[in-house]
Motif scaffolding. Structure first.
Motif, PDB file in Angstrom:
ATOM      1  N   TYR A   1       0.842  -1.198   0.000  1.00 19.89           N
ATOM      2  CA  TYR A   1       0.000   0.000   0.000  1.00 19.89           C
ATOM      3  C   TYR A   1       0.879   1.250   0.000  1.00 19.89           C
ATOM      4  O   TYR A   1       0.597   2.230  -0.704  1.00 19.89           O
ATOM      5  N   TYR A   2       1.942   1.212   0.774  1.00 15.92           N
ATOM      6  CA  TYR A   2       2.904   2.317   0.840  1.00 15.92           C
ATOM      7  C   TYR A   2       3.540   2.563  -0.523  1.00 15.92           C
ATOM      8  O   TYR A   2       3.589   3.695  -1.020  1.00 15.92           O
ATOM      9  N   ARG A   3       4.029   1.511  -1.154  1.00 12.67           N
ATOM     10  CA  ARG A   3       4.679   1.664  -2.461  1.00 12.67           C
ATOM     11  C   ARG A   3       3.692   2.157  -3.523  1.00 12.67           C
ATOM     12  O   ARG A   3       4.071   2.877  -4.446  1.00 12.67           O
ATOM     13  N   LYS A   4       2.450   1.782  -3.397  1.00  8.07           N
ATOM     14  CA  LYS A   4       1.442   2.104  -4.403  1.00  8.07           C
ATOM     15  C   LYS A   4       1.037   3.574  -4.373  1.00  8.07           C
ATOM     16  O   LYS A   4       0.854   4.198  -5.434  1.00  8.07           O
ATOM     17  N   PHE A   5       0.913   4.144  -3.157  1.00  6.75           N
ATOM     18  CA  PHE A   5       0.318   5.470  -3.050  1.00  6.75           C
ATOM     19  C   PHE A   5       1.266   6.567  -2.576  1.00  6.75           C
ATOM     20  O   PHE A   5       0.999   7.745  -2.815  1.00  6.75           O
ATOM     21  N   TYR A   6       2.349   6.209  -1.905  1.00  5.88           N
ATOM     22  CA  TYR A   6       3.261   7.237  -1.399  1.00  5.88           C
ATOM     23  C   TYR A   6       4.339   7.494  -2.450  1.00  5.88           C
ATOM     24  O   TYR A   6       5.390   6.862  -2.446  1.00  5.88           O
ATOM     25  N   ARG A   7       4.049   8.423  -3.322  1.00 10.80           N
ATOM     26  CA  ARG A   7       4.925   8.732  -4.452  1.00 10.80           C
ATOM     27  C   ARG A   7       4.730  10.208  -4.810  1.00 10.80           C
ATOM     28  O   ARG A   7       3.665  10.783  -4.554  1.00 10.80           O
ATOM     29  N   PRO A   8       5.717  10.835  -5.386  1.00 12.37           N
ATOM     30  CA  PRO A   8       5.634  12.281  -5.631  1.00 12.37           C
ATOM     31  C   PRO A   8       4.442  12.696  -6.490  1.00 12.37           C
ATOM     32  O   PRO A   8       3.829  13.738  -6.226  1.00 12.37           O
ATOM     33  N   ASP A   9       4.100  11.900  -7.518  1.00 17.25           N
ATOM     34  CA  ASP A   9       3.017  12.298  -8.408  1.00 17.25           C
ATOM     35  C   ASP A   9       1.639  12.054  -7.810  1.00 17.25           C
ATOM     36  O   ASP A   9       0.626  12.309  -8.467  1.00 17.25           O
ATOM     37  N   ASN A  10       1.594  11.585  -6.549  1.00 13.82           N
ATOM     38  CA  ASN A  10       0.313  11.445  -5.831  1.00 13.82           C
ATOM     39  C   ASN A  10       0.316  12.303  -4.573  1.00 13.82           C
ATOM     40  O   ASN A  10      -0.445  12.048  -3.650  1.00 13.82           O
ATOM     41  N   ALA A  11       1.174  13.327  -4.557  1.00 18.48           N
ATOM     42  CA  ALA A  11       1.348  14.127  -3.343  1.00 18.48           C
ATOM     43  C   ALA A  11       1.399  15.611  -3.678  1.00 18.48           C
ATOM     44  O   ALA A  11       1.742  16.017  -4.792  1.00 18.48           O
ATOM     45  N   THR A  12       1.060  16.404  -2.684  1.00 19.45           N
ATOM     46  CA  THR A  12       1.189  17.854  -2.757  1.00 19.45           C
ATOM     47  C   THR A  12       1.960  18.326  -1.537  1.00 19.45           C
ATOM     48  O   THR A  12       1.610  17.995  -0.399  1.00 19.45           O
ATOM     49  N   LEU A  13       3.031  19.073  -1.771  1.00 19.38           N
ATOM     50  CA  LEU A  13       3.803  19.701  -0.707  1.00 19.38           C
ATOM     51  C   LEU A  13       3.371  21.155  -0.591  1.00 19.38           C
ATOM     52  O   LEU A  13       3.347  21.877  -1.585  1.00 19.38           O
ATOM     53  N   VAL A  14       3.012  21.572   0.625  1.00 17.80           N
ATOM     54  CA  VAL A  14       2.586  22.949   0.870  1.00 17.80           C
ATOM     55  C   VAL A  14       3.528  23.579   1.889  1.00 17.80           C
ATOM     56  O   VAL A  14       3.778  23.016   2.957  1.00 17.80           O
ATOM     57  N   VAL A  15       4.063  24.749   1.556  1.00 14.85           N
ATOM     58  CA  VAL A  15       4.939  25.501   2.457  1.00 14.85           C
ATOM     59  C   VAL A  15       4.381  26.915   2.570  1.00 14.85           C
ATOM     60  O   VAL A  15       4.264  27.627   1.566  1.00 14.85           O
ATOM     61  N   VAL A  16       4.021  27.317   3.783  1.00 13.78           N
ATOM     62  CA  VAL A  16       3.463  28.645   4.031  1.00 13.78           C
ATOM     63  C   VAL A  16       4.171  29.247   5.231  1.00 13.78           C
ATOM     64  O   VAL A  16       4.365  28.568   6.245  1.00 13.78           O
ATOM     65  N   GLY A  17       4.572  30.522   5.116  1.00 14.18           N
ATOM     66  CA  GLY A  17       5.180  31.183   6.257  1.00 14.18           C
ATOM     67  C   GLY A  17       6.258  32.157   5.864  1.00 14.18           C
ATOM     68  O   GLY A  17       6.280  32.692   4.743  1.00 14.18           O
ATOM     69  N   ASN A  18       7.209  32.351   6.772  1.00 12.86           N
ATOM     70  CA  ASN A  18       8.236  33.369   6.615  1.00 12.86           C
ATOM     71  C   ASN A  18       9.484  32.757   5.980  1.00 12.86           C
ATOM     72  O   ASN A  18      10.319  32.170   6.664  1.00 12.86           O
ATOM     73  N   PHE A  19       9.592  32.850   4.666  1.00 12.12           N
ATOM     74  CA  PHE A  19      10.725  32.284   3.928  1.00 12.12           C
ATOM     75  C   PHE A  19      10.865  33.023   2.599  1.00 12.12           C
ATOM     76  O   PHE A  19       9.979  33.796   2.200  1.00 12.12           O
ATOM     77  N   GLN A  20      11.959  32.775   1.917  1.00 18.17           N
ATOM     78  CA  GLN A  20      12.174  33.293   0.571  1.00 18.17           C
ATOM     79  C   GLN A  20      11.839  32.189  -0.429  1.00 18.17           C
ATOM     80  O   GLN A  20      12.407  31.100  -0.373  1.00 18.17           O
ATOM     81  N   THR A  21      10.913  32.461  -1.331  1.00 21.25           N
ATOM     82  CA  THR A  21      10.389  31.414  -2.209  1.00 21.25           C
ATOM     83  C   THR A  21      11.477  30.741  -3.037  1.00 21.25           C
ATOM     84  O   THR A  21      11.540  29.502  -3.112  1.00 21.25           O
ATOM     85  N   ASP A  22      12.334  31.510  -3.675  1.00 22.50           N
ATOM     86  CA  ASP A  22      13.341  30.909  -4.551  1.00 22.50           C
ATOM     87  C   ASP A  22      14.293  29.998  -3.776  1.00 22.50           C
ATOM     88  O   ASP A  22      14.612  28.886  -4.226  1.00 22.50           O
ATOM     89  N   ASP A  23      14.726  30.460  -2.599  1.00 25.55           N
ATOM     90  CA  ASP A  23      15.612  29.632  -1.776  1.00 25.55           C
ATOM     91  C   ASP A  23      14.908  28.351  -1.331  1.00 25.55           C
ATOM     92  O   ASP A  23      15.500  27.266  -1.306  1.00 25.55           O
ATOM     93  N   THR A  24      13.641  28.490  -0.977  1.00 21.03           N
ATOM     94  CA  THR A  24      12.889  27.330  -0.504  1.00 21.03           C
ATOM     95  C   THR A  24      12.654  26.334  -1.625  1.00 21.03           C
ATOM     96  O   THR A  24      12.768  25.113  -1.426  1.00 21.03           O
ATOM     97  N   LEU A  25      12.341  26.816  -2.817  1.00 26.52           N
ATOM     98  CA  LEU A  25      12.152  25.908  -3.946  1.00 26.52           C
ATOM     99  C   LEU A  25      13.444  25.171  -4.283  1.00 26.52           C
ATOM    100  O   LEU A  25      13.414  23.992  -4.665  1.00 26.52           O
ATOM    101  N   ALA A  26      14.560  25.848  -4.117  1.00 24.23           N
ATOM    102  CA  ALA A  26      15.846  25.161  -4.332  1.00 24.23           C
ATOM    103  C   ALA A  26      16.023  24.038  -3.317  1.00 24.23           C
ATOM    104  O   ALA A  26      16.474  22.932  -3.658  1.00 24.23           O
ATOM    105  N   ALA A  27      15.649  24.297  -2.061  1.00 25.19           N
ATOM    106  CA  ALA A  27      15.742  23.260  -1.027  1.00 25.19           C
ATOM    107  C   ALA A  27      14.762  22.129  -1.298  1.00 25.19           C
ATOM    108  O   ALA A  27      15.063  20.949  -1.055  1.00 25.19           O
ATOM    109  N   VAL A  28      13.585  22.444  -1.807  1.00 24.59           N
ATOM    110  CA  VAL A  28      12.598  21.417  -2.148  1.00 24.59           C
ATOM    111  C   VAL A  28      13.130  20.523  -3.265  1.00 24.59           C
ATOM    112  O   VAL A  28      13.004  19.290  -3.210  1.00 24.59           O
ATOM    113  N   LYS A  29      13.717  21.117  -4.274  1.00 24.02           N
ATOM    114  CA  LYS A  29      14.255  20.322  -5.379  1.00 24.02           C
ATOM    115  C   LYS A  29      15.415  19.444  -4.915  1.00 24.02           C
ATOM    116  O   LYS A  29      15.582  18.315  -5.381  1.00 24.02           O
ATOM    117  N   GLU A  30      16.188  19.962  -3.959  1.00 23.72           N
ATOM    118  CA  GLU A  30      17.308  19.185  -3.436  1.00 23.72           C
ATOM    119  C   GLU A  30      16.823  17.975  -2.639  1.00 23.72           C
ATOM    120  O   GLU A  30      17.431  16.906  -2.696  1.00 23.72           O
TER     121      GLU A  30
END
Length: 945
Positions: free
Chosen positions: A239-268
């Motif tokens: 069940y884990y292998r079937k559904f826990y995958r990037p194309d079945n997920a949404t990452l949400v980041v809200v708060g006090n940060f710089q978007t470009d720096d955070t997106l770089a960290a997300v990609k990393e």
């Protein structure tokens, strides 16, 4: 933290959370204040196909999503980022589009079981993730619902990268093995059986099963005990292998940060997770057709142990993509949106019911409208059902009034703003919308759709969906009530036999697995409130926050249940509950409409020492909120008829309390600790409630409700100079020459030995235990070292000594916590836990042995450092929520700590050292002199479902 989602689904039975901290279920909305599901179609239309989505330019600049940036990584992960600079905190949430909707009979609850196992560690980090989150000071949690499983944490901004690393790691590397599954099965079963203690849950489950017999929505979200026991490691891994995958997920980041720096960290971090293979099943659900049943179904009747008669009914509705959804949401508010709503007036105000609520759920695959009614004493369910059906028939027969329409629309619009005052809630809204509808801007478009709904639309959807042939109804008829405590016949010393707690986990082990905090150039000092004292002695605290167009009000009146006399116990609560029932110039309905026409709320509730005032409004409506507050504080009239209804509801609540293990155990625990001559000993009884009259309420009101007994805190979007003038105008003339009464608090000795009390409640499946004794007050010099000590002992159910041993290693409880309830006067130190009856004695023995180990050996330097980091890191996170902030500055003032406490608290915690904590353990920890109260089915009761 979960209140927004609970409001969406209406009942906790629809949402299963793995609690990492104390989740305040008291934040559930009042009757009828069910907020809309966020996942709704943004236009009303009689056709059965959704309209094309407007272009982004259609979203207004003040909208929730106006500054959201959407990014899709190469592996398919959807990333939503939103900068909110009002506080130095950030929330990280991962939403998976999988829930109990993706289950079948035989594996019901597997999504929820997997959610629990996601905290057990990963291949690279084989440590309980709750300990990581505690070390980061994160307000973290997770939940499983019908359509989604989500994991979320809110931390100081310099710990953003750490949360990204942890969440990316467990997306693909979770440890799922036999030992962990076996242990966590026991925890899950404990959780499920805790829900089974509630007759409302059992009735709702039966009704949903009958309403959706061939749909996964008819299965309980958490599954059944039989299914959970049968899960295999391979099933869960698959069940884990079937559904826990990037194309079945949404990452949400809200708060006090710089978007470009955070997106770089997300990609990393997340970008390194491989894209899933194979086609995801059931990504698109077909539009359901809601058709009436050919024959009317007989009611489901449950005759079981309980205290109050209940009615629950469900009507199938279309799914989230259907264009009727906005009209259905307006219809819901017409029926259940507060005191002015149709169901409150026809059922509660008439005296037939003590409680009535409803909600419309529109999910990915289907929807339903659910109504839940608690009968008033002596009222028959058939009589209530007749009145309910007449109310629905009237809605079908005639269009609603323009006043009702506008009030419902205003409440809906206000609810969206008010439930998104903090960054955690904003992120939840985005994650919910994106995973439910594929459109993160869905809630913004909803507001435009609300404006188009007409009275004819509401009548049409009521006629289409709320027909007698469509409904499934259930009755719960209680057969007995037994809430009388009985003393345990067992020898308490025997619970100590043959147990040795495991060695405490070294917090230093975490360091090699946690990323270091990132450097931050923003060191923001906490803004302090302004203090205003009116000429009559009323104190006001003002703190401006322009982040949302809302205002949060918290208040305190020194008029709590401690001022009750035994013969009229419940007087303080009934007085507070009746303040909104009429004044010299307005009746209860007029007061309700004044607030509800603007989507505002105001409430009063009596606690141990004082009466809490809570209010919320859009900032433009602050004058209205303060006008109503002023009127009820100065001019409450306590009409006889309303008081009689309120007393009737209190009697129903008392019956429910005596049949609810947690509430009964808490009541008896406190009465066992505090002697009869202590103000904390008295609790309402049927006899004492019947002694409360108009005269006693009016006398209590005149004696206790004084301006110099009152403090008000306001946080939000306002100009302080204008608010000062408004407060003087509305409350400056409040005078009351009545002399306030005083009460004495006698000394409370420790128990001479371990004292066991075991009230038995037939028909329950789980036991609730409280362990403790009288503790300290808020101004005790040991308070800060006691907080550090408590954090180590049981401040967190996954990272504390108790949590690590009793919950995580032995799997004996769903959750175990400890707390000092320090107030103006000393309150109890207590440990609470939920267990299966057959595990209760072992869990108690383990707990007492662990406390003895702490007293004998003390704690370590590393444990003290970790506890201090957790407390000091989580404090600013909590203050980022306007409700928490207003409550904190209010109670700091009530306790005499001063307005600087919100800035000084972390430094005071940081100053605590190892020697002080170990001294506090010797002074305040007494494992051989505790009161132990366990309420449940008794030691011989079966825990089988």
């Amino acid at each position: 933290m979960l209140s927004t989602l609970l409001r969406r689904y209406g009942l906790p039975s629809l949402l299963f959370a793995l609690c990492l901290g104390v989740v305040l279920w008291s934040k559930l909305p009042a009757v009828g204040q069910t907020a809309i599901p966020s996942a709704v179609i943004a236009q009303t239309s009689p056709q059965n196909s959704p309209l094309p989505k407007p272009q982004p330019s259609a979203v207004p600049s003040e909208a929730l999503t106006a500054t959201v940036r959407k990014t899709v990584l190469d592996n398919g992960l959807t990333v939503l980022t939103k900068e909110v600079k009002t506080a130095p905190v950030v929330t990280v949430q991962v939403w998976y589009r999988v829930g109990s909707r993706n289950e079948t009979p035989g594996i019901s609850g597997i999504a929820h079981q997997l959610e629990h196992l996601m905290f057990k560690g990963t291949k690279a980090r084989p440590i309980q993730f709750g300990r990581f989150f505690s070390a980061l000071g994160s307000e973290s949690n997770a939940f499983t619902s019908y359509d989604q499983t989500a994991y979320f944490g809110t931390v100081e901004q310099d710990k953003l990268k750490a949360l990204l690393v942890l969440e990316a790691d467990r997306m693909q590397n979770a440890l799922i093995d036999e030992q962990q599954l076996t242990s966590e099965k026991r925890v899950v079963i404990s959780e499920l059986q805790g829900y089974e203690n509630n007759p409302g849950y059992r009735l709702g489950r039966s009704v949903m099963k009958a309403a959706f017999p061939k749909s996964p929505y008819g299965l309980p979200v958490g599954g059944t005990k039989a299914d959970v026991q049968a899960f295999t490691v391979e099933q869960v891994r698959a069940y884990y292998r079937k559904f826990y995958r990037p194309d079945n997920a949404t990452l949400v980041v809200v708060g006090n940060f710089q978007t470009d720096d955070t997106l770089a960290a997300v990609k990393e971090t997340f970008g390194a997770v491989p894209k899933g293979t194979g086609v995801l099943p059931d990504l698109e659900s077909p539009q359901p057709k809601v058709l009436p049943n050919s024959t009317k179904k007989a009611p489901i009747v449950l005759k079981e142990s309980g205290s109050a008669a209940l009615l629950n009914e469900v009507y199938p509705l279309p799914n989230v993509q259907h264009p009727d959804v906005p009209a259905l949401q307006v219809m819901d508010y017409v029926l259940t949106g507060g005191r002015s709503s149709r169901l409150y007036q026809s059922l509660v105000e008439s005296g037939l019911a003590s409680d009535a609520s409803g909600y419309a759920a529109n999910l990915i695959g289907a929807g339903w409208y659910e109504l839940s009614i608690t009968a008033a004493p002596g009222k028959e369910l058939t009589q209530i059902d007749t009145a309910l059906q007449k109310t629905l028939a009237d809605l079908r027969a005639q269009p609603i009034s323009q006043e009702e329409l506008e009030r419902a629309k205003t409440q809906l619009r206000a609810s969206i703003a008010l439930r998104n005052r903090d960054i955690t809630s904003q992120a939840q809204q985005l994650g919910d919308d994106q995973t439910s509808t594929g459109d993160y801007q869905f809630s913004d478009r909803l507001q435009a759709a609300i404006a188009t709904v007409t009275p004819a639309d509401v009548q049409r959807v009521a006629t289409t969906y709320l027909t007698p042939a469509n409904r499934t109804v259930g009755f719960f008829e209680p057969t007995q009530l037994d809430g009388k405590p009985g003393t345990s016949a067992s020898n308490p010393a025997q619970t100590m036999e043959n147990f040795s707690p495991g060695a405490p986990v070294d917090p230093a082990e975490l360091a090699k697995y946690l990323p270091k905090p990132t450097a931050s150039d923003q060191q923001v000092a906490q803004t302090l409130p302004e203090k205003l004292t009116l000429a009559n002695g009323l104190n006001v605290l003002l703190l401006t926050d322009r982040s949302t167009p809302t205002v949060t009000l918290s208040g305190y009146v020194k008029a709590g249940s401690a001022f009750d006399k035994a013969e009229t116990a419940g007087l303080a609560s009934l007085t507070a509950a009746n303040l909104m029932n009429g004044t010299k110039t307005k009746d209860a309905l007029a007061i309700a409409k004044t607030l509800e026409n603007r989507g505002a709320s105001l409430g009063f509730s009596a606690n141990r020492e004082g009466v809490s005032i809570s209010g919320n409004a859009l900032s433009a409506d602050l004058p209205t909120l303060l006008q109503v507050l002023s009127d009820v504080l100065q001019n409450a009239s306590f009409p006889e008829d309303e008081l009689a209804l309120s007393r009737q509801r209190a009697l129903t609540s008392l019956k429910l309390e005596l049949d609810t293990p947690a509430r009964l155990a808490r009541r008896i625990f406190q009465q066992t600790i505090y002697p009869e001559n202590h103000p904390f000993h008295s609790f309402p009884t049927e006899a004492s409630l019947k002694q409360v009259t108009h005269a006693t309420v009016m006398q209590f009101y005149q004696q206790r409700y004084h301006p110099d007994n009152t403090v008000i805190a306001l946080v939000g979007d306002f100009d302080s100079s204008q608010v000062r003038a408004l407060l003087n105008q509305e409350l400056g003339a409040w005078q009351d020459p009545t002399q306030a009464t005083t009460i004495e608090f006698p000394q409370v000795p420790l128990p001479k030995a371990i004292t066991r009390v075991n009230p038995v409640l037939p028909g329950k499946t789980q036991a609730i235990t409280y362990i403790g004794y009288n503790g300290i007050d808020r101004n005790d010099p040991q308070y800060y070292s006691a907080q550090v000590m408590n954090q180590i002992i049981g401040g967190d159910t996954l990272s504390s000594r108790l949590g690590t041993e009793i919950r995580d290693r032995q799997g004996l409880t769903y959750g175990i916590y400890s707390v000092f309830q320090a107030g103006i006067t000393s309150g109890p130190f207590m440990i609470s836990m939920q267990t299966a009856p057959e595990d209760t004695d072992k869990a108690i023995a383990s707990t007492l042995s662990l406390l003895k180990q702490l007293r004998d050996n003390g704690v370590t330097e590393a444990e003290v450092a970790a506890a201090k980091r957790s407390l000091t890191s989580s404090y600013p996170v909590a203050l980022a929520d306007p409700e928490s902030l207003s409550s904190e500055i209010l109670m700091d003032f009530v306790y005499g700590l001063g307005i600087n406490e919100i800035r000084d608290y972390t430094a005071k915690i940081d100053a605590v050292n190892l020697a002080q904590v170990n001294q506090t353990i010797q002074a305040l920890l007494h494992p051989d002199r505790v009161v132990v109260v366990t309420a449940g089915p008794g030691s011989t009761a079966s825990s089988q479902k």
